[in-house]
Scaffold this active site. Sequence first.
Site: not given
Length: 439
Positions: A210-212
């Site tokens: 999700t960060d990426v």
Amino acid sequence: MLSPKLCQRLHCGFVNYRACQSLRNFAAATGDDSDNNATVGEREHPLKGVRILDLTRIIAGPYCTMVLADLGAEVIKVERPHFGDEARKWGPPFLEHSKDAAYFLAPNRNKQSVCIDLKRGRALIHKLAAISDVLVENYVPGTLERYDLGYEQMKKINPKLIYCTLSGYGSVGPYAKRPGYDVIASSVGGLLHITGEKDGPPSKVGVAVTDVATGLYAHGAILAALYQRQKTQRGQKIDVDLLSTCCSLLINVASNYLNAGTEAKRWGTAHSSIVPYQSFRTKDGYLTLGAGSDAQFVELCRLLGVESVAEDAKFKTNKDRVQNREELVQLLEEILAQETSKHWMKRFEGAPFPVGPVNSISELFDDEHIKAIGLVKTLPHARDGSVKVVGPPVVYSEARNDARTAPPMLGEHTDAVLGELLGYGPAELASLRAQGIIQ
């Protein structure tokens, strides 16, 4: 008060590249291009001349600015003096001499590190923002406003500035003030609910997906805003958040619920709508294969030596195979478990259906294809000799997109950036350092 020289530069569009050439020598290609196309030296980076002020830490923000840096943007990473990006401490493992965590290396190549205290060094940030094209930050909404570094304050300093905020939940709504973390956003956003074995507990993806993905959304949004600014001559604020990104990653799972009321569940490596489409145990590991069409399933059965299965009314169409999932999967498991993954990959060579071994990380980086495309790059490091990174996955025919310099040491470029861009002399830098404003 900004100097007349800085104010004049506000109206020049992208930063004048030649004026900053000496500073940008840090980003000159350091690797041997002999394995690339002969014309690579003639290509230019698409974002050459774009300056980005990077106030981000951890993964989502740094990943965004790294992708832009690979494309040639000059990225000035502003870090907290004597501490830096928290990811520098996220280990083990750590580099032997610099003591930076290997984690930090992943999203921070091609950048300059400048250490400035945001509270007491806001004037320096203002001056850098005045000559930048983009500012990227990932503080909890409202934090930078308290330091006079929010969008409305920066907009007055540089009307053309594109100000991108990455947060956990966005700038509005009841969760806006909550800190954002990948696994929490993935929990709230339903991703953990659909990840894991069918009868097992929720499971996170092995990396901060999700960060990426949020970083990738932000990078695309920034490119769109830069393109729009060419027409409007105005900057703007961009909001990107982890929870919204996670919801967008649900794709067909979200669509199934929103349009048919179908609640999702965990399937392990299997697919809710296609059978077979999952990992199977082999004699020495696992193999993942799929048959997305009836023709592919017929060929799979032929190569497995069970042609009659493809003619069975229970498995004739994908709809039939979904209805009789358990029986078919059990049959395939029994067959595939009899031989090694290498045996099956040789048998399936040239097959029309997708298939591949479940590699360990060591097997991945020893893979002949990964080696052939030169995806892993070795970069000189100021203190540890060299470091390895996974290079950009995107290749352009008429432009450069590359890993050039190793992730910077903490404060490695403070004097160069403040001296060459803002004109601070040795005495002024020494005074700021003595006050603890810079490192």
